[in-house]
Design a protein around this motif. Sequence first.
Motif, PDB file in Angstrom:
ATOM      1  N   LEU A   1       0.773  -1.243   0.103  1.00 13.55           N
ATOM      2  CA  LEU A   1      -0.059   0.132   0.032  1.00 13.55           C
ATOM      3  C   LEU A   1       0.801   1.289  -0.012  1.00 13.55           C
ATOM      4  CD1 LEU A   1      -2.893   1.247  -0.173  1.00 13.55           C
ATOM      5  CD2 LEU A   1      -2.747   0.993   2.578  1.00 13.55           C
ATOM      6  N   ASN A   2       2.105   1.187   0.485  1.00  9.40           N
ATOM      7  CA  ASN A   2       3.025   2.469   0.664  1.00  9.40           C
ATOM      8  C   ASN A   2       3.462   2.636  -0.916  1.00  9.40           C
ATOM      9  OD1 ASN A   2       3.018   2.344   3.158  1.00  9.40           O
ATOM     10  ND2 ASN A   2       4.828   0.923   3.129  1.00  9.40           N
ATOM     11  N   ASN A   3       3.398   1.512  -1.788  1.00  9.00           N
ATOM     12  CA  ASN A   3       3.809   2.068  -3.120  1.00  9.00           C
ATOM     13  C   ASN A   3       2.592   2.724  -3.804  1.00  9.00           C
ATOM     14  OD1 ASN A   3       6.522   0.812  -2.882  1.00  9.00           O
ATOM     15  ND2 ASN A   3       5.784  -1.235  -3.494  1.00  9.00           N
ATOM     16  N   VAL A   4       1.386   2.083  -3.559  1.00  7.91           N
ATOM     17  CA  VAL A   4       0.162   2.615  -4.070  1.00  7.91           C
ATOM     18  C   VAL A   4       0.080   3.979  -3.769  1.00  7.91           C
ATOM     19  CG1 VAL A   4      -2.402   2.459  -3.914  1.00  7.91           C
ATOM     20  CG2 VAL A   4      -0.922   0.323  -4.133  1.00  7.91           C
ATOM     21  N   MET A   5       0.238   4.290  -2.386  1.00  4.46           N
ATOM     22  CA  MET A   5       0.149   5.914  -2.228  1.00  4.46           C
ATOM     23  C   MET A   5       1.420   6.773  -2.645  1.00  4.46           C
ATOM     24  SD  MET A   5      -2.523   5.770  -0.593  1.00  4.46           S
ATOM     25  CE  MET A   5      -2.543   7.285  -0.172  1.00  4.46           C
ATOM     26  N   ALA A   6       2.562   5.907  -2.888  1.00  3.01           N
ATOM     27  CA  ALA A   6       3.548   6.466  -3.456  1.00  3.01           C
ATOM     28  C   ALA A   6       3.279   7.337  -4.817  1.00  3.01           C
ATOM     29  CB  ALA A   6       4.944   5.817  -3.528  1.00  3.01           C
ATOM     30  N   GLU A   7       2.781   6.586  -5.724  1.00  2.00           N
ATOM     31  CA  GLU A   7       2.262   6.786  -6.983  1.00  2.00           C
ATOM     32  C   GLU A   7       1.303   8.000  -7.010  1.00  2.00           C
ATOM     33  OE1 GLU A   7       3.494   5.493  -9.887  1.00  2.00           O
ATOM     34  OE2 GLU A   7       4.554   4.519  -8.654  1.00  2.00           O
ATOM     35  N   ARG A   8       0.414   7.974  -5.945  1.00  2.71           N
ATOM     36  CA  ARG A   8      -0.507   9.104  -5.796  1.00  2.71           C
ATOM     37  C   ARG A   8       0.307  10.437  -5.509  1.00  2.71           C
ATOM     38  NH1 ARG A   8      -3.088   4.968  -6.268  1.00  2.71           N
ATOM     39  NH2 ARG A   8      -5.411   4.733  -6.500  1.00  2.71           N
ATOM     40  N   ARG A   9       1.358  10.198  -4.672  1.00  5.73           N
ATOM     41  CA  ARG A   9       2.014  11.297  -4.276  1.00  5.73           C
ATOM     42  C   ARG A   9       2.755  11.795  -5.499  1.00  5.73           C
ATOM     43  NH1 ARG A   9       2.724   8.245   0.437  1.00  5.73           N
ATOM     44  NH2 ARG A   9       4.582   7.713  -0.238  1.00  5.73           N
ATOM     45  N   LEU A  10       3.299  11.167  -6.309  1.00  9.51           N
ATOM     46  CA  LEU A  10       4.024  11.356  -7.688  1.00  9.51           C
ATOM     47  C   LEU A  10       3.097  12.088  -8.685  1.00  9.51           C
ATOM     48  CD1 LEU A  10       6.043   8.449  -8.203  1.00  9.51           C
ATOM     49  CD2 LEU A  10       6.862  10.594  -8.018  1.00  9.51           C
ATOM     50  N   GLU A  11       1.751  11.628  -8.668  1.00 10.44           N
ATOM     51  CA  GLU A  11       0.724  12.525  -9.512  1.00 10.44           C
ATOM     52  C   GLU A  11       0.432  13.817  -9.029  1.00 10.44           C
ATOM     53  OE1 GLU A  11      -2.373  13.363 -12.070  1.00 10.44           O
ATOM     54  OE2 GLU A  11      -0.959  11.695 -12.019  1.00 10.44           O
ATOM     55  N   GLU A  12       0.420  13.820  -7.725  1.00 15.93           N
ATOM     56  CA  GLU A  12       0.103  15.059  -7.120  1.00 15.93           C
ATOM     57  C   GLU A  12       1.422  16.128  -7.294  1.00 15.93           C
ATOM     58  OE1 GLU A  12      -0.631  14.291  -3.040  1.00 15.93           O
ATOM     59  OE2 GLU A  12      -2.801  13.635  -3.470  1.00 15.93           O
ATOM     60  N   SER A  13       2.588  15.524  -7.437  1.00 20.74           N
ATOM     61  CA  SER A  13       3.670  16.603  -7.518  1.00 20.74           C
ATOM     62  C   SER A  13       3.736  17.020  -8.991  1.00 20.74           C
ATOM     63  CB  SER A  13       5.035  15.910  -7.160  1.00 20.74           C
ATOM     64  OG  SER A  13       5.326  14.640  -8.136  1.00 20.74           O
ATOM     65  N   GLY A  14       3.212  16.389  -9.935  1.00 19.56           N
ATOM     66  CA  GLY A  14       3.311  16.702 -11.417  1.00 19.56           C
ATOM     67  C   GLY A  14       4.094  15.857 -12.164  1.00 19.56           C
TER      68      GLY A  14
ATOM     69  N   LEU B   1       4.130  12.630 -13.104  1.00 23.26           N
ATOM     70  CA  LEU B   1       3.733  11.525 -13.904  1.00 23.26           C
ATOM     71  C   LEU B   1       3.161  12.418 -15.014  1.00 23.26           C
ATOM     72  CD1 LEU B   1       1.680   9.156 -11.368  1.00 23.26           C
ATOM     73  CD2 LEU B   1       4.186   9.033 -11.974  1.00 23.26           C
ATOM     74  N   ARG B   2       3.371  11.362 -16.168  1.00 23.78           N
ATOM     75  CA  ARG B   2       2.652  11.607 -17.376  1.00 23.78           C
ATOM     76  C   ARG B   2       1.276  12.279 -17.451  1.00 23.78           C
ATOM     77  NH1 ARG B   2       5.284   7.490 -21.767  1.00 23.78           N
ATOM     78  NH2 ARG B   2       7.639   7.555 -21.483  1.00 23.78           N
ATOM     79  N   SER B   3       0.773  12.982 -18.432  1.00 19.82           N
ATOM     80  CA  SER B   3      -0.201  13.328 -18.747  1.00 19.82           C
ATOM     81  C   SER B   3      -1.071  12.100 -19.043  1.00 19.82           C
ATOM     82  CB  SER B   3      -0.518  14.364 -19.785  1.00 19.82           C
ATOM     83  OG  SER B   3      -1.942  14.670 -19.981  1.00 19.82           O
ATOM     84  N   GLY B   4      -2.402  11.833 -18.616  1.00 23.68           N
ATOM     85  CA  GLY B   4      -2.979  10.653 -18.797  1.00 23.68           C
ATOM     86  C   GLY B   4      -2.824   9.461 -17.784  1.00 23.68           C
ATOM     87  N   SER B   5      -2.011   9.576 -17.023  1.00 24.02           N
ATOM     88  CA  SER B   5      -1.953   8.402 -16.150  1.00 24.02           C
ATOM     89  C   SER B   5      -3.102   7.932 -15.396  1.00 24.02           C
ATOM     90  CB  SER B   5      -0.618   8.627 -14.984  1.00 24.02           C
ATOM     91  OG  SER B   5       0.632   8.903 -15.741  1.00 24.02           O
ATOM     92  N   ASN B   6      -4.031   9.146 -15.062  1.00 27.25           N
ATOM     93  CA  ASN B   6      -5.450   8.491 -14.629  1.00 27.25           C
ATOM     94  C   ASN B   6      -5.317   8.263 -13.134  1.00 27.25           C
ATOM     95  OD1 ASN B   6      -7.984   8.483 -14.764  1.00 27.25           O
ATOM     96  ND2 ASN B   6      -8.134   6.149 -15.301  1.00 27.25           N
ATOM     97  N   PHE B   7      -4.386   8.654 -12.514  1.00 34.42           N
ATOM     98  CA  PHE B   7      -4.762   8.491 -11.003  1.00 34.42           C
ATOM     99  C   PHE B   7      -5.316   9.844 -10.197  1.00 34.42           C
ATOM    100  CE2 PHE B   7      -1.021   5.681 -11.400  1.00 34.42           C
ATOM    101  CZ  PHE B   7      -1.193   4.877 -10.406  1.00 34.42           C
ATOM    102  N   LYS B   8      -6.457   9.634  -9.681  1.00 37.00           N
ATOM    103  CA  LYS B   8      -7.548  10.447  -9.347  1.00 37.00           C
ATOM    104  C   LYS B   8      -7.759   9.959  -7.809  1.00 37.00           C
ATOM    105  CE  LYS B   8      -9.167  11.187 -13.837  1.00 37.00           C
ATOM    106  NZ  LYS B   8     -10.339  11.315 -14.840  1.00 37.00           N
ATOM    107  N   ARG B   9      -8.360  11.004  -6.978  1.00 40.13           N
ATOM    108  CA  ARG B   9      -9.022  10.874  -5.899  1.00 40.13           C
ATOM    109  C   ARG B   9     -10.003  10.016  -6.082  1.00 40.13           C
ATOM    110  NH1 ARG B   9      -7.263  13.583  -1.609  1.00 40.13           N
ATOM    111  NH2 ARG B   9      -5.410  15.272  -1.855  1.00 40.13           N
ATOM    112  N   GLY B  10     -10.383   9.211  -5.187  1.00 35.86           N
ATOM    113  CA  GLY B  10     -11.763   8.480  -5.159  1.00 35.86           C
ATOM    114  C   GLY B  10     -11.648   6.944  -5.962  1.00 35.86           C
ATOM    115  N   GLN B  11     -10.423   6.639  -6.371  1.00 31.32           N
ATOM    116  CA  GLN B  11     -10.340   5.490  -7.090  1.00 31.32           C
ATOM    117  C   GLN B  11     -10.306   4.530  -6.167  1.00 31.32           C
ATOM    118  OE1 GLN B  11      -7.269   6.571  -9.715  1.00 31.32           O
ATOM    119  NE2 GLN B  11      -8.630   6.711 -11.388  1.00 31.32           N
ATOM    120  N   MET B  12      -9.552   4.347  -5.174  1.00 31.72           N
ATOM    121  CA  MET B  12      -9.259   3.216  -4.309  1.00 31.72           C
ATOM    122  C   MET B  12     -10.593   2.502  -3.833  1.00 31.72           C
ATOM    123  SD  MET B  12      -5.797   4.037  -2.396  1.00 31.72           S
ATOM    124  CE  MET B  12      -5.734   2.850  -1.301  1.00 31.72           C
TER     125      MET B  12
END
Length: 273
Positions: free
Chosen positions: A109-122, A124-135
Amino acid sequence: MKDYIPGAQHSAIAKNLSIVVSLLAALSFSVSSSAQSGSAAGAASADANPKLEYCDEPLGTVGLDEDQQSTWWRSYYGRYPSLGSTVPVLRLMIQQSNCFVVVERGRSLNNVMAERRLEESGELRSGSNFKRGQMVSADFTMSPSIQFSQNTGGLGAAVGGFIKKQSPLLGGVVGKLKRKQAATTLLLIDNRSSVQVAASVGQAKRYNFGVGLAGFNRSAAGALGGYTQTPEGKIIVAAFADSFNNMVKALRNYKTQEIEGGLGKGGKLKVGN
């Protein structure tokens, strides 16, 4: 020569050995047939244990919680450090059964959350489709534990005494027959209410020869070889499979526990002022 066995005596040993092996075959294979194997992908599975209970549709989502600070874990890991966590095999078992959808609540789950932090930091590539409310939420938490796993005597002494009358050498070997056994518990907790929904116990045991074979020639040793290799892991997995099957059977007849006035409102066991 001390280790020499005359032909007649060897024939008698071989005959008695055949009887013992036949008696033990069902006991040994009953555990191996309960072992976990194969794979799972979504609702599909391959080479699953045919004795594993199967559900036509999942009962909800579940996360696994193995308390590695508990007494049972320290005892288990102290005895069998090479076996590691029980979670991977339980997750496979649950998914193959299709009784629950497994969600990650462990270290990954740490890796899952790390991907979300990368998305929030900008980053990740556009279209990576990491959004709030998906888990996906975990409806339930399943907690495993192991009560015991050990070698004990018992059948070996009885069988050994019988065989020893006809063959002292073989009787001495059979007399050292040991029983490996394990008992496991699974608890299922409703995460929204914290209510325990189900609990089950499972057991598994297997007999094996834990002795040297110096007194036998190669052919006799080969006949015993299959019973000298009984990994503790298979016993534990078989016990967990029994626990899980027992839980699924109970859940098929599940009835909600009702308390007058509602759960957590004081109950019926009143206390004085």
